[in-house]
Scaffold this motif. Structure first.
Motif, mmCIF file in Angstrom:
data_model
loop_
_atom_site.group_PDB
_atom_site.id
_atom_site.type_symbol
_atom_site.label_atom_id
_atom_site.label_comp_id
_atom_site.label_asym_id
_atom_site.label_seq_id
_atom_site.Cartn_x
_atom_site.Cartn_y
_atom_site.Cartn_z
ATOM 1 N N THR A 281 0.830 -1.199 0.000
ATOM 2 C CA THR A 281 0.000 0.000 0.000
ATOM 3 C C THR A 281 0.865 1.251 0.000
ATOM 4 N N GLY A 282 2.004 1.206 0.705
ATOM 5 C CA GLY A 282 2.912 2.351 0.737
ATOM 6 C C GLY A 282 3.466 2.681 -0.634
ATOM 7 N N PHE A 283 3.884 1.655 -1.381
ATOM 8 C CA PHE A 283 4.342 1.877 -2.766
ATOM 9 C C PHE A 283 3.231 2.515 -3.599
ATOM 10 N N ALA A 284 2.007 1.994 -3.459
ATOM 11 C CA ALA A 284 0.898 2.433 -4.303
ATOM 12 C C ALA A 284 0.454 3.857 -3.985
ATOM 13 N N VAL A 285 0.336 4.182 -2.711
ATOM 14 C CA VAL A 285 -0.212 5.483 -2.320
ATOM 15 C C VAL A 285 0.771 6.613 -2.566
ATOM 16 N N THR A 286 2.049 6.392 -2.242
ATOM 17 C CA THR A 286 3.027 7.483 -2.336
ATOM 18 C C THR A 286 3.747 7.536 -3.678
ATOM 19 N N GLY A 287 3.768 6.423 -4.401
ATOM 20 C CA GLY A 287 4.531 6.385 -5.643
ATOM 21 C C GLY A 287 6.029 6.471 -5.412
ATOM 22 N N PHE A 288 6.462 6.100 -4.209
ATOM 23 C CA PHE A 288 7.847 6.247 -3.777
ATOM 24 C C PHE A 288 8.544 4.894 -3.793
ATOM 25 N N VAL A 289 9.663 4.795 -4.513
ATOM 26 C CA VAL A 289 10.375 3.529 -4.667
ATOM 27 C C VAL A 289 11.287 3.237 -3.478
ATOM 28 N N VAL B 297 13.851 3.731 3.719
ATOM 29 C CA VAL B 297 13.118 4.399 4.800
ATOM 30 C C VAL B 297 12.982 3.475 6.002
ATOM 31 N N TYR B 298 12.695 2.200 5.747
ATOM 32 C CA TYR B 298 12.594 1.247 6.862
ATOM 33 C C TYR B 298 13.929 1.138 7.606
ATOM 34 N N LEU B 299 15.031 1.137 6.885
ATOM 35 C CA LEU B 299 16.341 1.101 7.537
ATOM 36 C C LEU B 299 16.570 2.368 8.360
ATOM 37 N N THR B 300 16.143 3.513 7.826
ATOM 38 C CA THR B 300 16.304 4.783 8.537
ATOM 39 C C THR B 300 15.495 4.791 9.828
ATOM 40 N N VAL B 301 14.271 4.289 9.758
ATOM 41 C CA VAL B 301 13.441 4.198 10.967
ATOM 42 C C VAL B 301 14.112 3.286 11.994
ATOM 43 N N GLY B 302 14.696 2.193 11.523
ATOM 44 C CA GLY B 302 15.390 1.286 12.436
ATOM 45 C C GLY B 302 16.533 1.970 13.154
ATOM 46 N N VAL B 303 17.300 2.808 12.441
ATOM 47 C CA VAL B 303 18.405 3.549 13.062
ATOM 48 C C VAL B 303 17.870 4.542 14.087
ATOM 49 N N LEU B 304 16.801 5.270 13.721
ATOM 50 C CA LEU B 304 16.201 6.238 14.645
ATOM 51 C C LEU B 304 15.735 5.555 15.932
ATOM 52 N N LEU B 305 15.080 4.424 15.796
ATOM 53 C CA LEU B 305 14.583 3.722 16.973
ATOM 54 C C LEU B 305 15.714 3.083 17.776
ATOM 55 N N ALA B 306 16.814 2.758 17.124
ATOM 56 C CA ALA B 306 17.983 2.245 17.854
ATOM 57 C C ALA B 306 18.553 3.340 18.751
ATOM 58 N N VAL B 307 18.549 4.577 18.252
ATOM 59 C CA VAL B 307 19.005 5.711 19.068
ATOM 60 C C VAL B 307 18.060 5.912 20.246
ATOM 61 N N ALA C 124 20.136 8.495 -1.150
ATOM 62 C CA ALA C 124 19.739 9.723 -1.847
ATOM 63 C C ALA C 124 18.225 9.831 -1.956
ATOM 64 N N ARG C 125 17.532 8.725 -1.905
ATOM 65 C CA ARG C 125 16.072 8.752 -2.023
ATOM 66 C C ARG C 125 15.397 9.374 -0.806
ATOM 67 N N LEU C 126 16.118 9.512 0.288
ATOM 68 C CA LEU C 126 15.540 10.132 1.489
ATOM 69 C C LEU C 126 15.270 11.620 1.280
ATOM 70 N N ALA C 127 15.863 12.211 0.243
ATOM 71 C CA ALA C 127 15.620 13.624 -0.050
ATOM 72 C C ALA C 127 14.268 13.844 -0.725
ATOM 73 N N ASP C 128 13.636 12.795 -1.187
ATOM 74 C CA ASP C 128 12.329 12.895 -1.828
ATOM 75 C C ASP C 128 11.274 13.272 -0.786
ATOM 76 N N PRO C 129 10.399 14.284 -1.065
ATOM 77 C CA PRO C 129 9.360 14.667 -0.099
ATOM 78 C C PRO C 129 8.463 13.504 0.321
ATOM 79 N N ALA C 130 8.269 12.535 -0.576
ATOM 80 C CA ALA C 130 7.421 11.387 -0.238
ATOM 81 C C ALA C 130 8.018 10.538 0.872
ATOM 82 N N ALA C 131 9.330 10.693 1.105
ATOM 83 C CA ALA C 131 9.980 9.902 2.155
ATOM 84 C C ALA C 131 9.416 10.227 3.525
ATOM 85 N N VAL C 132 8.957 11.479 3.725
ATOM 86 C CA VAL C 132 8.407 11.868 5.025
ATOM 87 C C VAL C 132 7.134 11.096 5.320
ATOM 88 N N ALA C 133 6.261 10.991 4.309
ATOM 89 C CA ALA C 133 5.015 10.249 4.507
ATOM 90 C C ALA C 133 5.292 8.785 4.820
#
Length: 502
Positions: free
Chosen positions: A45-53, A58-68, A199-208
């Motif tokens: 659903t995330g791929f479909a709604v945001t159109g973000f590849v 992003v999942y790896l980034t969330v994992g790092v944030l939660l590790a902190v 580099a894909r984290l710079a995409d505005p869709a990454a926030v959603a």
């Protein structure tokens, strides 16, 4: 000051001690995170709604944030052994008044998460039944799941852990097999790391996706809820927390990356929009026996059931902890003499879930969109509020006493987590309507987040009332097992505990 219970009094046995090790606690929290549900449902659903590849990175980034976040969280867990979780941490770090506010936010958030899962469970079970020619309403299937959860919730935590561990191992095995198959059969262009590029984290869709990604990790943080029931609290909680977090982040990133490889980075969004939540199965199906694909779909149902049972146990223990300290009716602070389970806390959660299911069914709400999606996102928002508050609480707790912890755990990590999680919270609330795909004029975009503000204010008000009218109960807030004294078991075989008086 409340008196401390004797070391060997039945108080320390209120929740069954020394029954859980690292595997069992990890099974509880991984089951709550429901890996197959996220991978096979939310990710597509995330791929479909945001159109973000870039969903995998992003999942790896969330994992790092939660590790902190976990660095300070787990450090505090080494010194606080009680089932109060977020409530206890906020109380000990920021004070009793905000702590009781956090208690009500906790109850609201985790109940939203647990009850929302019945919508998905009912819908998936009804779809599976339809393939057999049995056309059942979703709420009837959900009610069958409710019966099983209600019964198991009254049994020992060890039995619940075994059930969850069995279902979880099957679930993880299917996810890994499907991932290997998708990676072994890449689309034209071969295996590519495009979706994992930072580099894909710079995409505005990454926030959603970041906000939705956080919701997919909810449950891992509940290791501390079982702190009173583990064999080695200083070691077990920390290991289970990091193990669960690492497995979740790795599995989510691997699975979503495998989906981009199998469909092709340029085509995965279109494929997700065509198949939505079924994308995970569709991509692997051409290369697997039909029976294994059917098993995967069945395990999606058991994944939802495991999450229901795990969250049920968490909510019941939160209620037990609050009742033990006099914040909720004392009856909720009773545990089974033989099982050590929080009997009345479990019955309360079952009653709330049944009432909500009856209301949803009577109103004709859609089980996925209105029950599962809206309820799950709203519950995830509550956990985000609690994680941000807990980061500040960790700073306050160690500011008074370093307790031998290094600066990274007691200052740096919690400060970074506090700032980052607060920023994510602000963005989430501001865009909550869009996150739920609500019309721009829908009052729910503000009413749902406002529910947590109301709960926090109500809890703080209740704490102030207790301070003025029941100072002995107020003084015991946040002390966990040290806030109660045991009385003899009732004839029904249920033990009771009540607040200690000065």
């Amino acid at each position: 000051m409340p008196t401390r219970a004797a070391p060997h009094s039945p108080v320390t046995q209120a929740l069954a001690r020394n029954r859980l090790g690292v595997p069992a606690v990890t099974a509880f929290v991984l089951a709550a995170a429901a890996p197959l549900t996220v991978v096979a449902g939310s990710a597509g659903t995330g791929f479909a709604v945001t159109g973000f590849v870039g969903v995998p990175v992003v999942y790896l980034t969330v994992g790092v944030l939660l590790a902190v976040f976990s660095a300070g969280y787990v450090a505090m867990a080494r010194h606080v052994r009680q089932a109060g979780g977020f409530y206890a941490y906020v109380t000990l770090g920021l004070g009793r008044v905000p702590g009781v506010g956090a208690a009500l936010v906790t109850q609201l958030g985790y109940n939203c998460l647990q009850i929302s899962l019945y919508g998905a469970f009912g819908a998936v079970a009804a779809d599976l039944a339809a393939t057999r020619g049995w056309y059942l309403p979703w709420w009837l299937c959900a009610a069958a799941g409710w019966v099983l959860v209600a019964v198991l919730g009254l049994r020992s935590v060890r039995l619940n852990g075994r059930v969850l561990a069995t279902l979880l191992l099957l679930e993880l095995a299917v996810v890994v097999v499907f991932d290997i198959v998708m990676l072994a059969h890449p689309a034209a262009g071969g295996v590519t790391l495009t979706a994992l590029s930072p580099a894909r984290l710079a995409d505005p869709a990454a926030v959603a996706i970041l906000v939705g990604g956080l919701a997919g990790f909810v449950g891992y943080e509940a290791t501390v809820v079982f702190a009173e029931e583990v064999r080695d609290p200083r070691r077990t909680v920390a290991l289970a927390t990091y193990l669960a977090l690492g497995l979740i982040a790795g599995l989510y990133a691997l699975s979503t990356w495998a989906m981009t490889v199998a469909a092709g980075p340029a085509d995965v969004v279109a494929a997700a929009r065509a198949h939505d939540a079924d994308l995970f199965f569709v991509l692997a199906a051409p290369h697997l026996p039909a029976a294994l694909v059917d098993l995967g779909r069945l395990l999606l149902l058991t994944s939802l059931f495991a999450a229901l049972l795990a969250f049920h146990n968490m909510v019941a223990r939160y209620a037990f902890s609050l009742a033990r300290e006099g914040l909720l009716p004392a009856v909720l602070g009773r545990t089974g003499r033989l099982t050590g389970a929080p009997v009345y806390g479990s019955l309360l959660q079952s009653g709330l879930a049944l009432t909500a299911l009856g209301t949803f069914a009577g109103a004709g709400l859609d089980p996925i969109r209105h029950v599962f999606f809206t309820g799950g996102v709203t519950g995830g928002l509550g956990v985000l509020v609690l994680m941000a508050a807990t980061s500040f609480a960790v700073l306050g707790y160690f500011a008074r006493d370093r307790r031998g912890e290094p600066a990274w755990r007691r200052v740096t990590a919690p400060a970074v987590a506090a700032v980052t999680l607060t920023a994510v919270l602000v963005v989430t609330v501001a865009g909550f309507g869009a996150l739920l795909d609500l019309p721009g004029d829908s009052p729910l975009r503000w009413l749902l987040p406002a529910g947590y503000a109301v709960a926090a204010v109500a809890g703080a008000g209740w704490a102030l009332i207790l301070r003025a009218t029941r100072p002995r109960v107020y003084a015991a807030i946040g002390l966990g097992p040290d806030s109660v004294t045991a009385v003899p078991a009732t004839p029904s075989g249920v033990s009771r505990s009540s607040p200690v008086h000065a």
